[in-house]
Enzyme design. Structure first.
Site, PDB file in Angstrom:
ATOM      1  N   SER A  34       0.808  -1.239   0.000  1.00  0.00           N
ATOM      2  CA  SER A  34       0.000   0.000   0.000  1.00  0.00           C
ATOM      3  C   SER A  34       0.826   1.266   0.000  1.00  0.00           C
ATOM      4  O   SER A  34       0.263   2.364   0.050  1.00  0.00           O
ATOM      5  CB  SER A  34      -0.898   0.047   1.236  1.00  0.00           C
ATOM      6  N   THR A  82      -1.649   1.744   4.412  1.00  0.00           N
ATOM      7  CA  THR A  82      -1.163   3.129   4.359  1.00  0.00           C
ATOM      8  C   THR A  82      -0.627   3.533   5.717  1.00  0.00           C
ATOM      9  O   THR A  82      -1.264   3.263   6.736  1.00  0.00           O
ATOM     10  CB  THR A  82      -2.342   4.064   4.000  1.00  0.00           C
ATOM     11  N   THR A 125       1.253   6.833   0.872  1.00  0.00           N
ATOM     12  CA  THR A 125       0.490   5.694   0.354  1.00  0.00           C
ATOM     13  C   THR A 125       0.631   5.565  -1.161  1.00  0.00           C
ATOM     14  O   THR A 125       0.924   6.552  -1.855  1.00  0.00           O
ATOM     15  CB  THR A 125      -1.010   5.885   0.685  1.00  0.00           C
ATOM     16  N   ARG A 144      -6.626   9.152  -9.977  1.00  0.00           N
ATOM     17  CA  ARG A 144      -7.333   9.323  -8.696  1.00  0.00           C
ATOM     18  C   ARG A 144      -6.354   9.710  -7.587  1.00  0.00           C
ATOM     19  O   ARG A 144      -5.266   9.154  -7.450  1.00  0.00           O
ATOM     20  CB  ARG A 144      -8.034   8.009  -8.345  1.00  0.00           C
ATOM     21  N   ASP A 204      -7.257  10.632   0.099  1.00  0.00           N
ATOM     22  CA  ASP A 204      -7.207  11.554   1.236  1.00  0.00           C
ATOM     23  C   ASP A 204      -5.783  11.787   1.746  1.00  0.00           C
ATOM     24  O   ASP A 204      -5.490  12.826   2.339  1.00  0.00           O
ATOM     25  CB  ASP A 204      -8.032  10.986   2.407  1.00  0.00           C
ATOM     26  N   THR A 232      -6.648   6.350   7.675  1.00  0.00           N
ATOM     27  CA  THR A 232      -6.407   5.293   6.699  1.00  0.00           C
ATOM     28  C   THR A 232      -7.754   4.726   6.284  1.00  0.00           C
ATOM     29  O   THR A 232      -8.761   4.950   6.950  1.00  0.00           O
ATOM     30  CB  THR A 232      -5.498   4.188   7.281  1.00  0.00           C
ATOM     31  N   GLY A 233      -7.764   3.985   5.190  1.00  0.00           N
ATOM     32  CA  GLY A 233      -9.017   3.396   4.718  1.00  0.00           C
ATOM     33  C   GLY A 233      -9.469   4.065   3.436  1.00  0.00           C
ATOM     34  O   GLY A 233      -8.665   4.711   2.752  1.00  0.00           O
TER      35      GLY A 233
END
Ligand code: SD4
Length: 326
Positions: free
Chosen positions: A83, A185, A203, A213, A216, A236-237
């Site tokens: 990641s 990340t 990340t 893309r 965040d 994260t996520g």
């Protein structure tokens, strides 16, 4: 599902005491009131080598900014971390694109988005912060700047990640949301011996994302935010949900109004859940926070989010509490 509001917020709205009382203090007197906290390093997921590296910088008397940068560089160069940086899973067209940001205790910030071919985007973000009048550089411009600054162009797609992408392209699954395997990340926060706070986040973003893309992680206030008077937070996520609520900034502002780091992380997750009452079960978002007193918070939408902590010389991996309980 009924979503509980946190008591501290109800109190401050009803009585107004929390917020008003706090904001009546001048910034200077707030700083004078606070004892210097003990050093702490905290990072998303099982990032023990990164946290250990950052802790060593601080233990040797280094500052929080150097510590978070040194920590973030560890997974960036690790080919097994899928990641972050080198070895990160590519986007849908098979290209590795990187996002990163960094903030110091003086409120300075630097960020790179959609950066290709550079193993250490966090260090490029730091150069943006220190060597330019800007906060964020993107794509080709970020790459040109990195090369000007002496970074080397490298191939970031490893054979393993290429194979994973080839397997994915055969199935053409849609951009996954509950893809826990894609989460590693690193968001990293630190307080040094002087009591100063810094943060970093780096990340390769969501695996198989659309080409172009940006998530965040490089967005100041979404993937990470630091205010040295108050504390810091990182995320994260699935970044789309973090961006739409500016989660890290929200957490720091909640802490400014009197919330503990844990309360603030929970409130930020509840903000996402409230906005997406049907969808939140299908994705993971996790937040970490520290405040100026060295207290910490961690919370995720779902079971599975964990964080690495180093405090008082002991390094531990801890599970975070989470919203979605059966
Ligand atoms: C993103 N927040 O690009 C990142 C992904 C992530 O662990 O955190 N993965 O949306």
């Amino acid at each position: 599902m009924k979503i509980k509001r946190r008591k501290f917020l109800r109190n401050s709205v009803v009585t107004g005491t929390g917020m008003l009382g706090y904001h009546n203090l001048s910034a200077k007197s707030r700083l004078l009131e606070q004892p210097v906290p003990h050093p702490i390093v905290m990072a998303t997921w099982d990032n023990s080598p990164a946290v250990d590296t950052a802790w060593k910088v601080i233990a040797a008397g280094g500052n929080a900014l150097d510590a978070v940068e040194a920590g973030a560089r560890v997974p960036e160069k690790d080919p097994l971390d899928k990641s972050v940086g080198y070895g990160g899973l590519p986007d849908e067209s098979g290209v590795v694109t990187l996002d990163a940001c960094i903030m110091d205790h003086q409120g300075n910030a630097g960020s790179v988005t959609f950066l290709q071919h550079i193993m250490h985007p966090i260090s490029v973000a730091r150069k943006v912060m220190e060597e330019t009048p800007h906060v964020m550089l993107s794509g080709q411009g970020a790459l040109d700047f990195a090369l000007e600054q002496g970074f080397r162009k490298e191939k970031l797609l490893t054979e393993d990640s290429k194979k994973a992408w080839e397997a994915w392209s055969k199935q053409k699954k849609p951009f996954g949301e509950t893809n826990f395997e894609n989460h590693d990340t690193i968001g990293i926060l630190a307080i040094d011996k002087q009591g100063n706070i810094a943060g970093a986040c780096t990340t390769s973003g969501m695996a198989y994302k659309k080409h172009g893309r940006v998530g965040d992680s490089p967005i100041i206030g979404a993937g990470m935010y630091v205010d040295n008077e108050v504390g810091g937070a990182c995320a994260t996520g699935v970044g789309e949900y973090v961006m739409k609520t500016l989660g890290s900034f929200l957490i720091v502002e909640l802490m400014r109004q009197g919330a503990s780091p844990q309360q603030a992380c929970e409130e930020a997750i509840e903000r996402i859940v409230t906005r997406h009452p049907r969808r939140f079960k299908d994705f993971q978002v996790g937040y970490l926070a520290i405040n100026k007193q060295g207290q910490k918070g961690a919370y995720g939408t779902e079971k599975g989010f964990e964080y690495t902590l180093s405090q008082n010389g002991s390094l531990r991996l801890n599970p975070a509490d989470y919203f979605l309980k059966k």
